[in-house]
Scaffold this motif. Structure first.
Motif, PDB file in Angstrom:
ATOM      1  N   ARG A 160       0.836  -1.213   0.000  1.00  0.00           N
ATOM      2  CA  ARG A 160       0.000   0.000   0.000  1.00  0.00           C
ATOM      3  C   ARG A 160       0.864   1.254   0.000  1.00  0.00           C
ATOM      4  N   THR A 161       1.917   1.255   0.811  1.00  0.00           N
ATOM      5  CA  THR A 161       2.803   2.423   0.881  1.00  0.00           C
ATOM      6  C   THR A 161       3.490   2.663  -0.454  1.00  0.00           C
ATOM      7  N   LEU A 162       4.020   1.615  -1.054  1.00  0.00           N
ATOM      8  CA  LEU A 162       4.711   1.751  -2.335  1.00  0.00           C
ATOM      9  C   LEU A 162       3.751   2.159  -3.450  1.00  0.00           C
ATOM     10  N   THR A 163       2.531   1.659  -3.398  1.00  0.00           N
ATOM     11  CA  THR A 163       1.536   2.047  -4.403  1.00  0.00           C
ATOM     12  C   THR A 163       1.222   3.530  -4.301  1.00  0.00           C
ATOM     13  N   THR A 164       1.023   4.012  -3.068  1.00  0.00           N
ATOM     14  CA  THR A 164       0.767   5.436  -2.858  1.00  0.00           C
ATOM     15  C   THR A 164       1.932   6.283  -3.360  1.00  0.00           C
ATOM     16  N   TYR A 165       3.139   5.847  -3.035  1.00  0.00           N
ATOM     17  CA  TYR A 165       4.334   6.565  -3.476  1.00  0.00           C
ATOM     18  C   TYR A 165       4.440   6.575  -4.999  1.00  0.00           C
ATOM     19  N   THR A 166       4.147   5.446  -5.617  1.00  0.00           N
ATOM     20  CA  THR A 166       4.233   5.333  -7.075  1.00  0.00           C
ATOM     21  C   THR A 166       3.261   6.282  -7.761  1.00  0.00           C
ATOM     22  N   VAL A 167       2.006   6.281  -7.312  1.00  0.00           N
ATOM     23  CA  VAL A 167       0.980   7.132  -7.921  1.00  0.00           C
ATOM     24  C   VAL A 167       1.288   8.607  -7.676  1.00  0.00           C
ATOM     25  N   ALA A 168       1.666   8.936  -6.441  1.00  0.00           N
ATOM     26  CA  ALA A 168       1.952  10.332  -6.110  1.00  0.00           C
ATOM     27  C   ALA A 168       3.155  10.853  -6.901  1.00  0.00           C
ATOM     28  N   GLY A 169       4.170  10.023  -7.030  1.00  0.00           N
ATOM     29  CA  GLY A 169       5.339  10.435  -7.798  1.00  0.00           C
ATOM     30  C   GLY A 169       5.015  10.651  -9.271  1.00  0.00           C
ATOM     31  N   ALA A 170       4.199   9.766  -9.827  1.00  0.00           N
ATOM     32  CA  ALA A 170       3.793   9.917 -11.227  1.00  0.00           C
ATOM     33  C   ALA A 170       2.968  11.184 -11.420  1.00  0.00           C
ATOM     34  N   ASP A 171       2.088  11.472 -10.457  1.00  0.00           N
ATOM     35  CA  ASP A 171       1.304  12.715 -10.520  1.00  0.00           C
ATOM     36  C   ASP A 171       2.230  13.930 -10.572  1.00  0.00           C
ATOM     37  N   GLY A 172       3.196  13.950  -9.671  1.00  0.00           N
ATOM     38  CA  GLY A 172       4.099  15.089  -9.594  1.00  0.00           C
ATOM     39  C   GLY A 172       4.918  15.264 -10.859  1.00  0.00           C
ATOM     40  N   LEU A 173       5.411  14.172 -11.400  1.00  0.00           N
ATOM     41  CA  LEU A 173       6.203  14.246 -12.627  1.00  0.00           C
ATOM     42  C   LEU A 173       5.346  14.694 -13.806  1.00  0.00           C
ATOM     43  N   PHE A 174       4.092  14.237 -13.847  1.00  0.00           N
ATOM     44  CA  PHE A 174       3.197  14.668 -14.925  1.00  0.00           C
ATOM     45  C   PHE A 174       2.948  16.170 -14.836  1.00  0.00           C
ATOM     46  N   VAL A 175       2.653  16.677 -13.632  1.00  0.00           N
ATOM     47  CA  VAL A 175       2.420  18.112 -13.470  1.00  0.00           C
ATOM     48  C   VAL A 175       3.672  18.897 -13.849  1.00  0.00           C
ATOM     49  N   HIS A 176       4.831  18.417 -13.435  1.00  0.00           N
ATOM     50  CA  HIS A 176       6.091  19.081 -13.768  1.00  0.00           C
ATOM     51  C   HIS A 176       6.279  19.147 -15.283  1.00  0.00           C
ATOM     52  N   HIS A 177       5.937  18.058 -15.948  1.00  0.00           N
ATOM     53  CA  HIS A 177       6.044  18.019 -17.409  1.00  0.00           C
ATOM     54  C   HIS A 177       5.071  19.001 -18.054  1.00  0.00           C
ATOM     55  N   GLN A 178       3.870  19.107 -17.502  1.00  0.00           N
ATOM     56  CA  GLN A 178       2.883  20.037 -18.046  1.00  0.00           C
ATOM     57  C   GLN A 178       3.345  21.487 -17.893  1.00  0.00           C
ATOM     58  N   VAL A 179       4.034  21.779 -16.815  1.00  0.00           N
ATOM     59  CA  VAL A 179       4.509  23.136 -16.559  1.00  0.00           C
ATOM     60  C   VAL A 179       5.694  23.473 -17.472  1.00  0.00           C
ATOM     61  N   HIS A 180       6.612  22.536 -17.628  1.00  0.00           N
ATOM     62  CA  HIS A 180       7.873  22.826 -18.328  1.00  0.00           C
ATOM     63  C   HIS A 180       7.936  22.274 -19.749  1.00  0.00           C
ATOM     64  N   GLY A 181       6.957  21.493 -20.160  1.00  0.00           N
ATOM     65  CA  GLY A 181       6.881  21.020 -21.531  1.00  0.00           C
ATOM     66  C   GLY A 181       8.022  20.103 -21.928  1.00  0.00           C
ATOM     67  N   GLU A 182       8.516  20.275 -23.141  1.00  0.00           N
ATOM     68  CA  GLU A 182       9.513  19.370 -23.698  1.00  0.00           C
ATOM     69  C   GLU A 182      10.862  19.445 -22.995  1.00  0.00           C
ATOM     70  N   ALA A 183      11.037  20.435 -22.127  1.00  0.00           N
ATOM     71  CA  ALA A 183      12.279  20.510 -21.360  1.00  0.00           C
ATOM     72  C   ALA A 183      12.387  19.342 -20.380  1.00  0.00           C
ATOM     73  N   VAL A 184      11.264  18.695 -20.100  1.00  0.00           N
ATOM     74  CA  VAL A 184      11.236  17.546 -19.187  1.00  0.00           C
ATOM     75  C   VAL A 184      10.920  16.292 -19.996  1.00  0.00           C
ATOM     76  N   ASP A 185      11.807  15.315 -19.942  1.00  0.00           N
ATOM     77  CA  ASP A 185      11.598  14.038 -20.625  1.00  0.00           C
ATOM     78  C   ASP A 185      10.795  13.139 -19.689  1.00  0.00           C
ATOM     79  N   LEU A 186       9.471  13.113 -19.883  1.00  0.00           N
ATOM     80  CA  LEU A 186       8.616  12.368 -18.962  1.00  0.00           C
ATOM     81  C   LEU A 186       8.902  10.874 -19.008  1.00  0.00           C
ATOM     82  N   VAL A 187       9.254  10.357 -20.170  1.00  0.00           N
ATOM     83  CA  VAL A 187       9.568   8.932 -20.265  1.00  0.00           C
ATOM     84  C   VAL A 187      10.779   8.598 -19.398  1.00  0.00           C
TER      85      VAL A 187
END
Length: 214
Positions: A160-187
Motif C-alpha cells: 500500500r505504501t509503495l503504491t501510494t508513493y508510485t501514484v503520487a510520484g507519477a502525478d508530480g512528474l506529470f504536473v512538472h512536465h505540463q509546466v515545463h513542456g519538452e524541457a522535461v523528458d517524462l519517459v
C-alpha cells in the motif's frame, strides 16, 4: 437500401457523432478546464447542434465523465506489466513506466482534466470527478498487483505504501512536465521513478523475508 442496412448506417453515424463530440470536448476542456467547457462551445467546435449532444449526453457533467472514461480505457492498457519473456523484473517495470509516460504525453487531457476536478471541492460533486477517482483506484490496484507479483514477500502495508508513493510520484512528474513542456523528458523521469520504486520494494521485501526467518 434494406432496413438492416439503414439501421447499421444510423448506428455508425451515431458512433461517429459521439466521437466527434468527445474529441471536441477534449480540446475545449484541455484549454478552458471544467468551468470553461459548455455544451454551446462543444457544439461550435464539433459542428453538431446542441440537440445532437444532448441526445448522447444528459448534460455537461455527463459529457466530461464520458471523456474521462474513454481516455482512461486507452490509458489503462499501458498499465500492464510486460511478460517474463521481455526481460528482467526491473526491465519489465521500467518498460511499463515508459509505456505509461508515452500514453500521458500522447493524451494528456485525461489526467490534466481529472486532476483539476480531483482538486476542486463543490457543493455538488461532478460525476466526472467521481469517475476520475474511481479509475485512479483501478490503476492503483493494478500497480499493487504488479508489485505483489514481482515481490511476493512484501507485506500488505508495504504494498500500500509503495503504491501510494508510485501514484503520487507519477502525478508530480506529470504536473512538472505540463509546466515545463519538452524541457522535461517524462519517459526518462518515469523510468527513473520506476527504478526507485523497484529498489525500495526490493529492500522492504528482503527485510520482510529476514523477519519471517526463525
Amino acid at each position: 437500401m434494406t432496413r438492416p442496412q439503414t439501421a447499421r448506417r444510423k448506428r455508425a453515424n451515431g458512433v461517429e457523432s459521439r466521437q466527434r463530440i468527445l474529441d471536441a470536448t477534449v480540446e475545449i476542456a484541455g484549454e478552458r478546464g471544467y468551468e470553461g467547457t459548455s455544451i454551446a462551445a462543444v457544439s461550435a467546435k464539433c459542428g453538431l447542434p446542441a440537440s445532437s449532444i444532448y441526445w448522447h449526453f444528459k448534460d455537461k457533467d455527463d459529457l466530461i465523465a464520458a471523456v474521462i472514461e474513454r481516455s482512461f480505457e486507452t490509458w489503462l492498457r499501458a498499465v500492464e506489466l510486460p511478460g517474463e519473456e521481455t526481460g528482467t523484473p526491473l526491465e519489465r517495470l521500467t518498460t511499463m513506466a515508459a509505456n505509461i509516460a508515452r500514453s500521458l504525453v500522447d493524451a494528456p487531457d485525461f489526467p490534466r482534466l481529472g486532476l483539476m476536478l480531483a482538486l476542486e471541492r463543490r457543493p455538488v460533486e461532478p460525476r466526472g470527478r467521481t469517475v476520475f477517482l474511481q479509475v485512479r483506484e483501478i490503476a492503483a490496484r493494478r500497480i499493487a498487483e504488479t508489485l505483489g507479483a514481482l515481490f511476493p514477500d512484501l507485506e500488505e502495508e508495504s504494498v500500500r505504501t509503495l503504491t501510494t508513493y508510485t501514484v503520487a510520484g507519477a502525478d508530480g512528474l506529470f504536473v512538472h512536465h505540463q509546466v515545463h513542456g519538452e524541457a522535461v523528458d517524462l519517459v526518462a523521469m518515469l523510468e527513473l521513478h520506476a527504478r526507485f520504486v523497484y529498489e525500495a520494494a526490493g529492500r522492504l521485501s528482503a527485510e520482510a523475508g529476514q523477519a519471517r526467518r526463525p
